[in-house]
Design an enzyme around this catalytic site. Structure first.
Site, PDB file in Angstrom:
ATOM      1  N   HIS A   1      45.477  45.776  42.245  1.00  0.00           N
ATOM      2  CA  HIS A   1      45.515  46.814  41.220  1.00  0.00           C
ATOM      3  C   HIS A   1      44.195  47.574  41.302  1.00  0.00           C
ATOM      4  O   HIS A   1      43.115  46.973  41.215  1.00  0.00           O
ATOM      5  CB  HIS A   1      45.711  46.200  39.832  1.00  0.00           C
ATOM      6  CG  HIS A   1      47.068  45.592  39.647  1.00  0.00           C
ATOM      7  ND1 HIS A   1      47.292  44.438  38.930  1.00  0.00           N
ATOM      8  CD2 HIS A   1      48.279  45.971  40.114  1.00  0.00           C
ATOM      9  CE1 HIS A   1      48.579  44.141  38.948  1.00  0.00           C
ATOM     10  NE2 HIS A   1      49.200  45.060  39.664  1.00  0.00           N
TER      11      HIS A   1
ATOM     12  N   GLU B   1      41.277  46.973  38.929  1.00  0.00           N
ATOM     13  CA  GLU B   1      40.781  45.607  38.813  1.00  0.00           C
ATOM     14  C   GLU B   1      39.887  45.361  40.029  1.00  0.00           C
ATOM     15  O   GLU B   1      40.359  45.024  41.114  1.00  0.00           O
ATOM     16  CB  GLU B   1      41.953  44.624  38.736  1.00  0.00           C
ATOM     17  CG  GLU B   1      42.811  44.865  37.490  1.00  0.00           C
ATOM     18  CD  GLU B   1      44.115  44.078  37.473  1.00  0.00           C
ATOM     19  OE1 GLU B   1      44.293  43.201  38.351  1.00  0.00           O
ATOM     20  OE2 GLU B   1      44.954  44.343  36.597  1.00  0.00           O
TER      21      GLU B   1
ATOM     22  N   HIS C   1      42.815  39.470  40.893  1.00  0.00           N
ATOM     23  CA  HIS C   1      43.129  40.434  39.840  1.00  0.00           C
ATOM     24  C   HIS C   1      42.060  40.362  38.762  1.00  0.00           C
ATOM     25  O   HIS C   1      41.047  39.675  38.907  1.00  0.00           O
ATOM     26  CB  HIS C   1      44.515  40.137  39.255  1.00  0.00           C
ATOM     27  CG  HIS C   1      45.642  40.419  40.199  1.00  0.00           C
ATOM     28  ND1 HIS C   1      46.393  41.572  40.155  1.00  0.00           N
ATOM     29  CD2 HIS C   1      46.137  39.692  41.223  1.00  0.00           C
ATOM     30  CE1 HIS C   1      47.312  41.552  41.110  1.00  0.00           C
ATOM     31  NE2 HIS C   1      47.181  40.416  41.776  1.00  0.00           N
TER      32      HIS C   1
ATOM     33  N   GLU D   1      42.957  35.513  38.264  1.00  0.00           N
ATOM     34  CA  GLU D   1      42.503  36.482  37.264  1.00  0.00           C
ATOM     35  C   GLU D   1      41.035  36.170  37.026  1.00  0.00           C
ATOM     36  O   GLU D   1      40.682  35.102  36.528  1.00  0.00           O
ATOM     37  CB  GLU D   1      43.314  36.341  35.976  1.00  0.00           C
ATOM     38  CG  GLU D   1      44.796  36.620  36.126  1.00  0.00           C
ATOM     39  CD  GLU D   1      45.122  38.096  36.231  1.00  0.00           C
ATOM     40  OE1 GLU D   1      44.226  38.930  35.910  1.00  0.00           O
ATOM     41  OE2 GLU D   1      46.250  38.432  36.618  1.00  0.00           O
TER      42      GLU D   1
END
Length: 484
Positions: free
Chosen positions: A86, A89, A216, A317
């Site tokens: 993304h 990110e 991410h 993440e």
């Protein structure tokens, strides 16, 4: 390709120092940093670009670390990190540039652990899968939660891979034991594939990756398959893969080595709200989560890796902020460094080996595994296959396993192996298969039509040709007796 080297040349001319600087590197600076690292460590690195650039024609650069760059070697697992899927990110993008510089510097400093890792592993780092999204997000200040998330076609690349989860779930419902390399079973796509997606798909289908992580931002947790729920529920449904135990160990390896990903005491992330009730802390569950238990998504890169190839991928993440401040980057590196290295070492758990016969290596041989650690044998219904050199890599948690190697036109062979704790090198388990002589009447008894009772023991169990000859003779004798 000439364009790449021209950019590198002028970049080096403008950049006198090769010392790594923690900053947000733009799309022109990124290949310059990689080239500087290669110049420092030319014998253990290689820079290449994937088969297609982004929509806006920005190459997707990879830097590779290994003892013999550019070549796959048997017994040496292939690992990859992918950042900036993304575009907004961005931490993973900078961490991978920092990791590349660190591997080079520590190798030159004769760090024993880093030198062992580089010599035993082939490591591929793709800092930015979505440079167009990065550019859009950066142009708007980098603080919007959505701007730049997708590529230049506004497509979310982590929803753009073929949905192989739906195929494997349907096979499970029908009782069909077909559980790997499912790309050939795709009959239609939900949406056209983006150039970045196509490039990454070709990449992961052409290199026999064993382990992978996608980076991410927006929360702090290590996420593992399946990402898609089996019932269609949008959230809160645990969707276990056949390798659920192994995936949990992989995710825990990163989370537990991170500064506070696994800490129950740290604050949670505020998702689109300052309300404390929305700030859940995944540290309360060890810093890990099953994907669908968090929320379900279709067409993700993580599950595609697992179901289309031999690669085990998790999703990282890396923090509450999608676009951290430049002044925060070095601290984030310090918080993630040990976790990044610990995860790379997980490519060396379980077993590995070569499958061959009298003529040489056997590619596309199938490696099946049954967990016999407890009282009840438990098949792990996800097979891996051998590569061009007949080599395979099977990530497993500590325990006792029965391993079967099979190949068309050969008698299968089985071995028992104990996988220890705290591995830095996988147990080697080679198989030499014996071809089936169909002229001897073994055609009708070719596995899987013959079932043998479960065997537990230290010695290898191999289906010898003599056994099939004995069964064939008994069958023919019985047939003659009925005629009389």
């Amino acid at each position: 390709m000439m364009f790449i080297y021209q950019c590198v040349f002028f970049g080096l001319f403008l950049t006198a120092s090769a010392k790594f600087v923690w900053k947000h590197h733009n799309n022109d600076e990124l290949p310059i940093v990689l080239e500087e690292i290669h110049e420092k460590c030319p014998n253990i690195t290689r820079i290449y670009a994937l088969s297609e650039p982004s929509v806006r024609n920005v190459p997707l650069y990879v830097i590779e670390f290994t003892e013999t760059p550019g070549f796959h070697q048997p017994y040496k697992p292939e690992v990859k990190y992918v950042g900036n899927i993304h575009g907004n990110e961005v931490l993973g993008r900078e961490l991978l540039l920092g990791l590349a510089d660190y591997l080079c510097e520590q190798y030159l400093n004769n760090d024993a652990s880093i030198r062992a890792l580089v010599h035993k592993t082939r490591i591929h780092l793709l800092p930015s899968m979505n440079p167009d999204g990065w550019q859009l997000s950066t142009s708007f200040g980098g603080q919007d939660y959505l701007i730049g998330r997708g590529n230049n076609h506004s497509v979310d690349l982590n929803r753009n891979f073929p949905d192989l989860d739906a195929i494997t779930f349907e096979f499970e419902r029908l009782g069909i034991n077909h559980n790997n390399h499912l790309l050939k079973d795709v009959t239609r796509l939900a949406a056209p594939l983006e150039p970045e997606t196509r490039a990454v798909m070709r990449w992961i289908m052409s290199i026999p990756f064993v382990l992978s992580a996608a980076m991410h931002g927006g929360d702090l947790v290590a996420n593992y398959p399946y990402d898609e729920s089996k019932s269609g529920a949008l959230a809160s449904e645990y969707s276990a893969s056949p390798d659920d135990d192994t995936f949990k160990e992989l995710a825990m390896a990163y989370a537990s080595a991170h500064a506070d990903m696994a800490s129950a005491a740290r604050p949670g992330c505020h998702i689109n709200s300052r309300d404390e009730t929305t700030a859940y802390n995944f540290g309360k569950q060890g810093g890990v989560t099953n994907g669908a238990a968090w929320y379900s998504l279709k067409g993700g890169m993580q599950d595609f890796n697992y179901l289309a190839t031999n690669a085990f991928e998790i999703t990282l993440e890396l923090g509450c902020k999608k676009y951290p401040l430049e002044s925060e980057l070095e601290n984030e590196w310090n918080r993630n460094r040990e976790a990044l290295l610990a995860y790379l070492w997980k490519a060396h758990i379980g077993i590995k080996g070569i499958v061959s016969d009298d003529t040489g290596f056997l590619d596309n041989a199938i490696i099946s595994v049954v967990n016999i650690t407890g009282h009840n044998p438990k098949p792990i219904r996800h097979d891996v296959t051998t590569g061009t050199y007949g080599d395979y890599y099977r990530l497993l948690t500590p325990g006792r396993y029965e391993v079967t190697a099979s190949h068309v036109g050969h008698y299968p062979a089985q071995r028992i192996v104990n996988v220890p704790k705290h591995q830095t090198s996988a147990r080697i388990l080679n198989f030499k298969l014996e071809p089936i002589r169909y002229e001897d009447g073994a055609l009708f008894f070719d596995p899987p039509f013959v079932h043998y009772p479960h065997f537990i023991g230290e010695q290898p169990r191999i289906y010898k040709r003599s056994l099939f000859e004995k069964v064939t003779k008994s069958f023919l004798q019985a047939k003659e007796n009925t005629k009389q």
